[in-house]
Design a protein around this motif. Structure first.
Motif: not given
Length: 234
Positions: A85-86, A89-90, A92-93, A150, A186, A189-190, A193
Motif C-alpha cells: 500500500r502507499d 496512507e498505510k 495514517l491508517s 486500494d 477515521s 486518521k484525518e 493527515r
C-alpha cells in the motif's frame, strides 16, 4: 517450534505480532501457497477470504517446515502472495489504529508540538505503523505476487482466485477493519493527515522513514501482470 533465525525482528512481539506469521494452503490450479499479511493492507479481509473459502492454515514462513528453510530465511520452496500500500496512507491508517487501541480517544484533540515531534521522530510504534519491508524480509521477489491495496483490491484478488479455479462469492465476505468505516478511527486518521499536509517537516520524516517501502513498490510488478511482466515473475 524452531527458534526464529532473525530474533532481532521480534521487536513487536510485545504488541502481539509474531515475526513471519502467515497463512498457507493451495490456490486452486496455481502454485502460490503462502500469504504474508501486512497490517493496514487489506489483511483482515484477505485473511477472512482465505480462511473461509480455502480453509488455509495459520503458520510461520520462517519456522514451519515446508514453508521455507526451517529456522532460516531462504523461503525458496513456495510462492508468496503480498499486498502493498502507499506508505503514507498505510501509516495514517496505522497511527489511527494505534491511537484507537492504546490511547484515550481525546488524545488527538490534545496534540501539541512536543507530542507531534516525538511521534514523527519515531514514526513506528507497532506492527500497524511499521515499514512494509519488515514483513517481506527474506522473500524472493520473483517468487512473490504483489497486489496493490486500494478500492480495487477485493475485485482483483477475487479475479486472481477465480482465474485459478477457486469458486468465490466476495459478497458474503464483506470488508473488515476498514478505517474509513469506523468514525473514531477515521477522525484520528484525518487529524494526522491535516498535520502532515500542513507541516512539510513531519511529512518528510515519514517519506524518509519509509524510503525502503517506496523503493520496494517502485521495483515490483503488481497483479494483474502484463505478459512482459509475467515472464519476469516466473
Amino acid at each position: 517450534m524452531p527458534k526464529i533465525y532473525a530474533p532481532a525482528f521480534e521487536y513487536w512481539v510485545h504488541k502481539g505480532h509474531t515475526f513471519g506469521q502467515c497463512l498457507h494452503g493451495p490456490v486452486g490450479t496455481s502454485d502460490y501457497s503462502n500469504y504474508i499479511p501486512i497490517p493496514k493492507c487489506g489483511s483482515t479481509w484477505i485473511n477472512n477470504v482465505l480462511l473461509q473459502t480455502l480453509n488455509w492454515q495459520v503458520g510461520n514462513i520462517y519456522t514451519d517446515p515446508g514453508l521455507g528453510n526451517p529456522g532460516g530465511l531462504g523461503l525458496s520452496f513456495n510462492r508468496n502472495l503480498v499486498v502493498l500500500r502507499d506508505p503514507i496512507e498505510k501509516w495514517l491508517s496505522g497511527i489511527a489504529e494505534y491511537v484507537y487501541r492504546y490511547h484515550d480517544q481525546t488524545f488527538k484533540d490534545n496534540l501539541n508540538k512536543q507530542t507531534l515531534d516525538l511521534i514523527f521522530d519515531r514514526v513506528a510504534f507497532d506492527d500497524h505503523t511499521e515499514k512494509q519491508v519488515y514483513f517481506c524480509h527474506g522473500l524472493h521477489r520473483y517468487r512473490t505476487l504483489f497486489f496493490w491495496c486500494d478500492s480495487s483490491l477485493s475485485d482483483l484478488f477475487s479475479n486472481f482466485l477465480i482465474g485459478n479455479g477457486v469458486d468465490i462469492d466476495i459478497s458474503r465476505i464483506p470488508p473488515a477493519n476498514v478505517t474509513i468505516q469506523d468514525p473514531v478511527k477515521s477522525d484520528i486518521k484525518e487529524k494526522f493527515r491535516d498535520v502532515i499536509e500542513n507541516n512539510k517537516t513531519y511529512k518528510d520524516k515519514l517519506i524518509d522513514y519509509f524510503k525502503a517501502d517506496f523503493d520496494l513498490i517502485d521495483s515490483v510488478n503488481f497483479y494483474p501482470l502484463t505478459n512482459e511482466n509475467r515472464q519476469s515473475n516466473q
